[in-house]
Design a protein around this motif. Structure first.
Motif: not given
Length: 303
Positions: A225-240, A274-277, A287-290
């Motif tokens: 069920a996981l979605s969103g920036p962590i799921d897609r590896g979106d480091i730009y959004t996380i940093r923002k 961890e959920v992504v794993k 994901h590793n960059k995040i």
């Protein structure tokens, strides 16, 4: 057939809804006991319960079922004190309603011949206002045949959805309920606090996204069920996100709540990795960059 005569010890939030359900289901609640006499009186009067007091010694002699609805940390103390009153406990029952304590807290009463068990109603009781407990999940824990038979019958009459649980499992089931209920409320509190608009539209959007996430969790499984920036590896959004939280913290006088929210964001984002794993079997480059970004910011938050 044994005629059960019940005393409810403790007059807090749970006691009100439980007493209401017991009386409506035809159980004979004889007495209410609370440390504060006025608390016992208020609960007893609301449900026409004939006797109340602030002393265990004043429990009517005919009582043969003891319901302990006191705080978790008080259960053993109350059970120990109860075992010291002048009464033959053989054939009696003592049930506590804690989600954390197991039946070992009632050991002093078990030694006196009292059948012991616990019944955890898995639902929130936010106030003394009566909530309908019908169809609520309920965990039964007991090693006594007498208590088991009583609790099965009780759950049927109160229309609870019961299941059995071991003493070792109990605290972890409670932790699971805290994560799925209490922490959900805390996260939504944070979400609401981030919205400055007085319009109901953002809150309505949150209602939809929250319900959609819950539906997917139970339809698909949490990881799927996981979605969103962590799921897609979106480091730009996380940093923002982190940068904007830092900016907002620098602009307000009361910084503590926002600092805590920022810390929670980092911790929960690491947990989502961890959920992504589980979902994908491994972390990809994004994901590793995040993960590195979050751990750097976690160190800053702790310093």
């Amino acid at each position: 057939m044994v005629k059960y005569k019940i005393v409810v010890i403790g007059a807090g939030k749970l006691a009100y809804s439980l007493s209401s359900a017991l009386v409506k289901s035809g159980y004979n609640v004889q007495s209410i006991v609370s440390r504060k006499l006025n608390s016992a009186k208020s609960l007893a009067k609301q449900f026409s319960i004939p006797q109340y007091s602030n002393s265990l010694k004043k429990i009517p002699a005919e009582v043969n079922v003891f319901f302990l609805t006191v705080p978790d940390g008080e259960i053993k103390k109350v059970a120990d004190a109860l075992s010291g009153i002048k009464k033959n406990f053989v054939g009696s029952l003592c049930i506590h309603f804690s989600g954390v304590e197991n039946i070992s807290a009632l050991k002093a009463l078990a030694k006196k011949g009292c059948a012991t068990g616990s019944l955890h109603l898995i639902r929130p009781f936010p106030s003394k206002n009566i909530v309908d407990i019908r169809n609520s999940p309920a965990s039964i824990e007991t090693e006594s045949r007498q208590a088991k038979a009583f609790l099965i019958q009780l759950c049927r009459k109160l229309k609870l959805k019961s299941h059995f649980i071991s003493s070792d499992e109990k605290v972890f089931h409670h932790l699971a309920a805290v994560h799925s209920s209490n922490f959900l409320v805390g996260n939504l509190f944070n979400a609401f606090s981030l919205i400055s608009s007085k319009s109901n539209l953002p809150k309505n959007i949150l209602r939809q996204t929250t319900q959609s996430a819950l539906d997917n969790v139970f339809k698909l499984a949490p990881a799927r069920a996981l979605s969103g920036p962590i799921d897609r590896g979106d480091i730009y959004t996380i940093r923002k996100h982190i940068e904007m939280l830092d900016k907002k913290i620098s602009q307000v006088k009361n910084k503590e709540q926002l600092k805590l929210l920022r810390f929670n964001y980092i911790i929960q984002s690491l947990n989502l990795l961890e959920v992504v794993k589980v979902k994908y079997g491994k972390l990809n480059v994004g994901h590793n960059k995040i993960e590195k970004l979050l751990k750097v910011n976690l160190s800053k938050a702790r310093s």
